[in-house]
Design a protein around this motif. Structure first.
Motif, short mmCIF file in Angstrom:
data_model
loop_
_atom_site.label_atom_id
_atom_site.label_comp_id
_atom_site.label_asym_id
_atom_site.label_seq_id
_atom_site.Cartn_x
_atom_site.Cartn_y
_atom_site.Cartn_z
N GLY A 222 51.15 65.73 90.88
CA GLY A 222 50.09 65.45 89.93
C GLY A 222 49.35 66.67 89.42
N ALA A 223 49.76 67.87 89.84
CA ALA A 223 49.11 69.09 89.37
C ALA A 223 49.55 69.37 87.93
N ALA A 224 48.64 69.84 87.09
CA ALA A 224 48.95 70.14 85.69
C ALA A 224 49.81 71.40 85.61
N ILE A 225 50.87 71.31 84.82
CA ILE A 225 51.76 72.45 84.60
C ILE A 225 52.00 72.63 83.10
N MET A 226 52.41 73.83 82.74
CA MET A 226 52.76 74.16 81.36
C MET A 226 54.26 74.39 81.33
N GLU A 227 54.95 73.76 80.37
CA GLU A 227 56.40 73.91 80.24
C GLU A 227 56.76 74.47 78.87
N LEU A 228 57.72 75.38 78.87
CA LEU A 228 58.31 75.90 77.64
C LEU A 228 59.81 75.67 77.73
N ASN A 229 60.39 75.04 76.73
CA ASN A 229 61.83 74.77 76.73
C ASN A 229 62.51 75.59 75.64
#
Length: 150
Positions: free
Chosen positions: A100-107
């Motif tokens: 449930g921790a907020a993460i940032m994703e770049l694809n």
């Protein structure tokens, strides 16, 4: 998962090597012919008509990416390089990890066409960030072993 295990996750780079990637109408990506740890080829030199590389860079939302360089390497040779400056641009894609921790994703989806291979080599993805390098799993490319006579 304990707090110390959560902090161990940190930044990482997930990499999938495949024969092709196809963008579907509904937004999904179809991965065709995914390689695991190695690719076996019949001979060297060889020219692959296409190699697809799907990369996902992940960082905790409280440690957003700033300036970064994404590189796709063949041994020590840079095949592709992309410089991005995300400083002050906010979260590009916000998600949550398993806890449930907020993460940032770049694809990033890359197609290399054609790819010339003169001998056995290793492909690898590397992300240079303001906090240091983040590397993804490599793909070892080797020749199919010759059958041994008994």
């Amino acid at each position: 998962m304990s707090l110390s295990e959560k902090t161990m996750l940190g930044r990482h780079l997930s990499v999938i090597y495949a024969d092709d990637l196809r963008q579907e109408v509904d937004g999904k990506i179809t991965i065709v012919g995914m390689y695991q740890a190695q690719m076996l080829v019949p001979v060297f030199p060889i020219t692959l008509p296409k190699l697809a590389v799907l990369m996902t860079a992940v960082t905790p939302a409280d440690q957003p990416f700033g300036k970064l360089t994404l590189q796709l390497m063949k041994d020590d040779e840079v095949l592709q390089s992309l410089d991005l400056d995300l400083t002050g641009q906010g979260v590009v894609s916000l998600a949550q990890d398993q806890e449930g921790a907020a993460i940032m994703e770049l694809n990033f989806a890359n197609i290399i066409s054609p790819l010339q291979l003169d001998g056995p080599c290793q492909l690898r993805a590397r992300l240079e960030t303001e906090q240091g390098p983040v590397v993804g799993r490599p793909l070892l490319i080797t020749k199919v072993p010759s059958p041994t006579a008994h």
